[in-house]
Each structure stands twice: as structure tokens, then as C-alpha cells.
Design a protein around this motif. Structure first.
Motif, short mmCIF file in Angstrom:
data_model
loop_
_atom_site.label_atom_id
_atom_site.label_comp_id
_atom_site.label_asym_id
_atom_site.label_seq_id
_atom_site.Cartn_x
_atom_site.Cartn_y
_atom_site.Cartn_z
N LYS A 69 -10.12 0.85 4.95
CA LYS A 69 -10.97 2.00 5.25
C LYS A 69 -10.76 2.55 6.65
CE LYS A 69 -15.83 3.40 5.48
NZ LYS A 69 -17.24 2.95 5.37
N SER A 70 -10.82 1.67 7.66
CA SER A 70 -10.82 2.21 9.03
C SER A 70 -10.41 1.13 10.03
CB SER A 70 -12.21 2.75 9.38
OG SER A 70 -13.17 1.70 9.35
N TYR A 71 -10.17 1.60 11.25
CA TYR A 71 -9.93 0.72 12.39
C TYR A 71 -11.26 0.57 13.13
CZ TYR A 71 -4.96 1.56 11.56
OH TYR A 71 -3.71 1.65 10.99
N GLY A 72 -11.79 -0.62 13.15
CA GLY A 72 -13.04 -0.86 13.85
C GLY A 72 -12.82 -1.25 15.30
N SER B 189 -18.18 -4.53 2.62
CA SER B 189 -17.05 -4.38 3.54
C SER B 189 -16.72 -5.72 4.18
CB SER B 189 -17.37 -3.35 4.63
OG SER B 189 -17.65 -2.09 4.07
N ILE B 190 -15.44 -5.91 4.49
CA ILE B 190 -15.00 -7.07 5.25
C ILE B 190 -14.02 -6.60 6.31
CG2 ILE B 190 -15.31 -8.66 3.32
CD1 ILE B 190 -12.26 -8.66 3.01
N GLY B 191 -13.82 -7.39 7.34
CA GLY B 191 -12.88 -7.05 8.38
C GLY B 191 -11.97 -8.23 8.72
N VAL B 192 -10.74 -7.92 9.06
CA VAL B 192 -9.78 -8.94 9.49
C VAL B 192 -9.33 -8.61 10.91
CG1 VAL B 192 -9.02 -9.40 7.13
CG2 VAL B 192 -7.81 -7.68 8.49
N VAL B 193 -8.78 -9.60 11.55
CA VAL B 193 -8.41 -9.42 12.96
C VAL B 193 -7.20 -8.50 13.08
CG1 VAL B 193 -9.36 -11.66 13.61
CG2 VAL B 193 -6.97 -11.48 12.88
N TYR B 194 -7.05 -7.88 14.26
CA TYR B 194 -5.95 -6.97 14.51
C TYR B 194 -4.60 -7.69 14.54
CZ TYR B 194 -8.34 -2.56 15.44
OH TYR B 194 -9.04 -1.39 15.30
N GLN B 195 -4.62 -9.00 14.75
CA GLN B 195 -3.38 -9.76 14.80
C GLN B 195 -2.76 -10.01 13.43
OE1 GLN B 195 -6.14 -10.52 16.43
NE2 GLN B 195 -5.51 -10.10 18.56
N THR B 196 -3.44 -9.56 12.36
CA THR B 196 -2.90 -9.77 11.01
C THR B 196 -1.62 -8.98 10.82
OG1 THR B 196 -5.18 -9.98 10.19
CG2 THR B 196 -3.45 -9.66 8.54
N PRO B 197 -0.52 -9.60 10.35
CA PRO B 197 0.75 -8.89 10.14
C PRO B 197 0.59 -7.77 9.12
CG PRO B 197 1.08 -11.26 10.10
CD PRO B 197 -0.39 -11.06 10.09
N PRO B 198 1.33 -6.65 9.28
CA PRO B 198 1.20 -5.51 8.36
C PRO B 198 1.44 -5.87 6.89
CG PRO B 198 2.43 -4.88 10.30
CD PRO B 198 2.23 -6.37 10.39
N GLU B 199 2.42 -6.77 6.61
CA GLU B 199 2.68 -7.11 5.21
C GLU B 199 1.50 -7.83 4.57
OE1 GLU B 199 4.60 -10.19 7.94
OE2 GLU B 199 4.51 -7.99 7.77
N GLN B 200 0.73 -8.59 5.35
CA GLN B 200 -0.48 -9.23 4.81
C GLN B 200 -1.62 -8.23 4.67
OE1 GLN B 200 -0.89 -12.64 7.52
NE2 GLN B 200 -0.42 -13.98 5.75
N VAL B 201 -1.69 -7.29 5.60
CA VAL B 201 -2.72 -6.25 5.50
C VAL B 201 -2.56 -5.48 4.20
CG1 VAL B 201 -3.57 -4.10 6.51
CG2 VAL B 201 -3.03 -6.04 7.99
N ARG B 202 -1.30 -5.23 3.81
CA ARG B 202 -1.05 -4.49 2.56
C ARG B 202 -1.44 -5.31 1.32
NH1 ARG B 202 3.28 -2.83 5.90
NH2 ARG B 202 3.36 -0.53 6.12
N LYS B 203 -1.47 -6.62 1.45
CA LYS B 203 -1.85 -7.47 0.31
C LYS B 203 -3.37 -7.53 0.09
CE LYS B 203 2.01 -10.78 0.62
NZ LYS B 203 2.33 -12.21 0.85
N ASN C 167 -10.98 -2.76 8.90
CA ASN C 167 -12.07 -2.75 7.93
C ASN C 167 -11.59 -2.36 6.54
OD1 ASN C 167 -13.96 -3.39 9.96
ND2 ASN C 167 -14.12 -1.24 10.55
N PHE C 168 -12.04 -3.14 5.53
CA PHE C 168 -11.74 -2.87 4.12
C PHE C 168 -13.06 -2.66 3.37
CE2 PHE C 168 -8.07 -4.97 5.74
CZ PHE C 168 -7.00 -4.45 5.04
N GLU C 169 -13.02 -1.75 2.41
CA GLU C 169 -14.23 -1.45 1.63
C GLU C 169 -13.94 -1.68 0.16
OE1 GLU C 169 -17.28 1.92 2.42
OE2 GLU C 169 -15.91 2.72 0.88
N VAL C 170 -14.89 -2.33 -0.52
CA VAL C 170 -14.75 -2.68 -1.94
C VAL C 170 -15.94 -2.11 -2.71
CG1 VAL C 170 -14.44 -4.55 -3.61
CG2 VAL C 170 -13.59 -4.81 -1.27
N VAL C 171 -15.66 -1.54 -3.88
CA VAL C 171 -16.71 -1.04 -4.77
C VAL C 171 -16.45 -1.60 -6.17
CG1 VAL C 171 -17.77 0.97 -5.85
CG2 VAL C 171 -17.04 1.07 -3.46
N TYR C 172 -17.47 -2.17 -6.76
CA TYR C 172 -17.38 -2.65 -8.14
C TYR C 172 -18.75 -2.55 -8.79
CZ TYR C 172 -19.54 -7.11 -6.75
OH TYR C 172 -20.41 -8.07 -6.31
#
Length: 373
Positions: free
Chosen positions: A317-320, A280-294, A325-330
Motif C-alpha cells: 500500500k504505502s511507505y510508512g 494492515s501489516i508492515g515490514v522493515v525497510y531492510q527487506t530485500p525487494p524480491e521478498q517484498v514482492r512475495k 505497509n501492506f493492506e489485506v481485504v477478505y
């Protein structure tokens, strides 16, 4: 227990089981007696010995014929027959030939008894060696049919062969003593009582021994496998009759009793065909929605850019508390832990480079305080 086997006990006249030489039987001078036997009887005994000796000599020719076939198929019938013939000592074979030839003659009691005793002892040893060869062939044949290979198969064969040899040599010793005139009935009865007492006193050892065979037949792990037992882990080095030895990552030798291993939950990493990875990785809440979708697509490209990987999914995955929060499986298409770490490191570098290019910031624990005046 029955007494030792001999021709006289079966009420068979030795003269009835030996061949005759009609062209010499009526020769007058061969009827001359020497040391209680006629010269004709000596000729018949010599003929029997020479005939058997020729058969024994043909053993070498048969061994030479079987040598090439045995090399072509190690566990084949030719290799088995060759192994049995190699166990037959030429001395023992010639001794048997001499014994059979001497039955035609009338010998002093002491000499006849000595020949019988030596022959029984040699035949018993030869029989035990042949039976052991048959057991070894059967064990190796079973191993090849079941497709068991590697060092664990060698351990299994050694353990089973050791017990089998012990049993066969014990039976051979009792047989030899019985044929030499010793009363072994009392000894066998005492051995049975002592064996029962010994079995009760050594239940743990017998339990570990049977567990060793269970491990060998079921093969939950083999020599060279990396296993985890409860909180302990390491590489299997040896599977014995009582214990299994595991070399830990820090270098010390861990010794497990076999019964403990059969009762435990074992994780065998060596049997993995691929390794499933979740991070899992997390990005800050200030990230613009269009970048979150990328970000899911960025994570997918980072995984697929590596060889020996199979991408499964990447999701928001969720709002921390302080991050999105993003989750990756490979999957890593190799059980090698070192290979997995190399791939994960490359993926992390790729994600870091892409986030820097897209001006996406990783989240870290933060708190915002609102002061009311």
C-alpha cells in the motif's frame, strides 16, 4: 345513539316469526289455556327449543371434523372456524334457544324483561369474544403472509391484540348499556372530550406506541438481533408498546423509548450475511525487494488456507515512517463475531510462521539518527 334492538321495536309480532305445527293445530285439547298460553303454544315453543338444541349439539360433531384440518394448517380457514366455534359457549347457545322459544309465549313482564337482559348481556360477551377471535386470526394471517416470524412477531401480535381487545370490549360495553336502556350519548361525548385531552397530555406515550407498530411492520430489528444505537450496543430482548429492552455486552439492561429508536441510526449486525475484514501489516525497510514482492502472495495464501473465507485483495500500500505497509481485504462468510476472531487469529499465526521461514521481519516504530562530525 340508537336504542337496544328488539322484535317489538320493529313492530313484528312474535307469532309471525315462529313456525306452526299444522298436525297439532286443530287438536281440541291442545287449545286448553295454561298461565295465559295454550298447550299448542307450549308445544310450538318446545319444538323450537328442541330444534335449536339439536343444531347446538351438532356443533360438537363439526368441531371434531375440523380438528384434523386445523392441525394440518394452523392459520387456515378450518382453524379459524374451529376457534370461533370454541368461543361459543354452550350455555350461551342454549340461552339463545330458550329466548327464541319463549317469544312464542306470553310471559309476565318481569320474567320477559329478565330473560331479555340476561340474553343481551350473554350475547354481547359472546359477540365480543368472536370479534376478538376474528381479529387474532386476521393478525396471525397477516403475519404469516408477510413472512414475519420469531419472537418479534409474537410481540407485534400481542401489542396489536391488546389494543384491539380493549377497543372491542369498550364498544361491546357501550352497546350492552345502550340495549339495557342506559343513555350513553352523554358518556360517549364526554369520552370524546376526555380522550382528546388525554391524547394531548400523553403525546410521548402515543408516539412511542405508534413507533412500536412502525418497528413491528418495518422490522429494522427483531428480538434476538445484536444492534448498535449511537454508542450503545446489545441484544434485543423485548419490543413493547412504549419501550424496547436491549441487553448490553456487559450485562446491564438498556431501555430505549420506541420513538428514539425510530429516529436513530441503528446498526443491525444480525442481518449480516458476511463480514468484510481489512487489516494492515508492515515490514522493515531492510527487506530485500524480491521478498517484498512475495508478501502479497503470502498474505493471500494465509487467508485462503482458512475455511469460510473469501479473499479479495492484498497490496503493497504505502511507505510508512518506519515500515513498508501492506493492506489485506477478505470476507468471513458468517456474521458470527467469535468465528471471525478465530479465523483472524489463524491467519495471523500463518503469516507469522511464513515470515519466520522467509526471514521477513515485522516492522516496529524506529528512528535513525545521523550524527554529523
Amino acid at each position: 345513539m340508537s336504542q337496544g334492538f328488539s322484535i317489538t321495536q320493529l313492530n313484528i309480532d312474535p307469532l309471525d316469526i315462529t313456525p306452526e305445527l299444522p298436525f297439532l293445530k286443530n287438536v281440541v285439547w291442545l287449545k286448553f289455556s295454561l298461565f295465559g298460553n295454550s298447550l299448542y303454544d307450549y308445544c310450538v315453543s318446545g319444538f323450537i327449543f328442541i330444534l335449536l338444541a339439536l343444531i347446538i349439539v351438532s356443533r360438537h360433531l363439526l368441531l371434531a371434523k375440523l380438528a384434523d384440518a386445523a392441525h394440518l394448517k394452523v392459520n387456515g380457514p378450518a382453524a379459524f372456524i374451529r376457534g370461533v366455534l370454541l368461543k361459543l359457549s354452550p350455555f350461551a347457545l342454549f340461552l339463545v334457544a330458550f329466548y327464541v322459544a319463549s317469544k312464542r309465549l306470553v310471559l309476565p313482564t318481569m320474567i320477559e324483561k329478565s330473560i331479555s337482559v340476561v340474553t343481551i348481556m350473554v350475547l354481547t360477551v359472546q359477540t365480543v369474544r368472536i370479534v376478538n377471535e376474528m381479529l387474532t386470526y386476521a393478525i396471525n394471517r397477516m403475519r404469516s403472509l408477510k413472512g414475519i416470524g420469531g419472537s418479534s412477531a409474537g410481540n407485534m401480535s400481542d401489542n396489536m391484540s391488546a389494543l384491539a381487545r380493549t377497543g372491542v370490549w369498550t364498544a361491546g360495553l357501550l352497546f350492552m348499556l345502550d340495549n339495557l336502556g342506559f343513555n350513553v350519548s352523554t358518556f360517549v361525548a364526554g369520552l370524546g372530550i376526555g380522550g382528546a385531552a388525554l391524547a394531548l397530555a400523553s403525546q410521548a406515550i402515543l408516539g412511542d406506541t405508534f413507533s412500536s407498530f412502525a418497528i413491528a411492520m418495518d422490522r429494522p430489528f427483531a428480538v434476538g438481533d445484536f444492534i448498535v444505537v449511537d454508542q450503545l450496543c446489545g441484544t434485543v430482548e423485548h419490543i413493547g408498546l412504549k419501550t424496547t429492552r436491549v441487553r448490553s455486552l456487559s450485562g446491564e439492561l438498556l431501555i430505549f423509548s420506541n420513538s428514539d429508536l425510530t429516529k436513530s441510526r441503528i446498526c443491525n449486525f444480525q442481518q449480516m450475511s458476511r463480514r468484510r475484514i481489512l487489516f494492515s501489516i508492515g515490514v522493515v525497510y531492510q527487506t530485500p525487494p524480491e521478498q517484498v514482492r512475495k508478501i502479497p502472495e503470502i498474505l493471500k495464501q494465509a487467508v485462503e488456507s482458512q475455511s469460510m473465507t473469501q479473499f479479495d485483495r492484498a497490496h503493497f500500500k504505502s511507505y510508512g515512517d518506519s515500515s513498508l505497509n501492506f493492506e489485506v481485504v477478505y470476507f468471513v462468510l458468517s456474521p458470527d463475531y467469535g468465528k471471525f476472531m478465530d479465523i483472524q487469529q489463524s491467519i495471523n499465526f500463518a503469516i507469522m510462521d511464513t515470515f519466520k521461514t522467509e526471514c521477513i521481519d515485522f516492522a516496529y516504530p524506529t528512528q535513525t539518527l545521523f550524527l554529523q562530525k
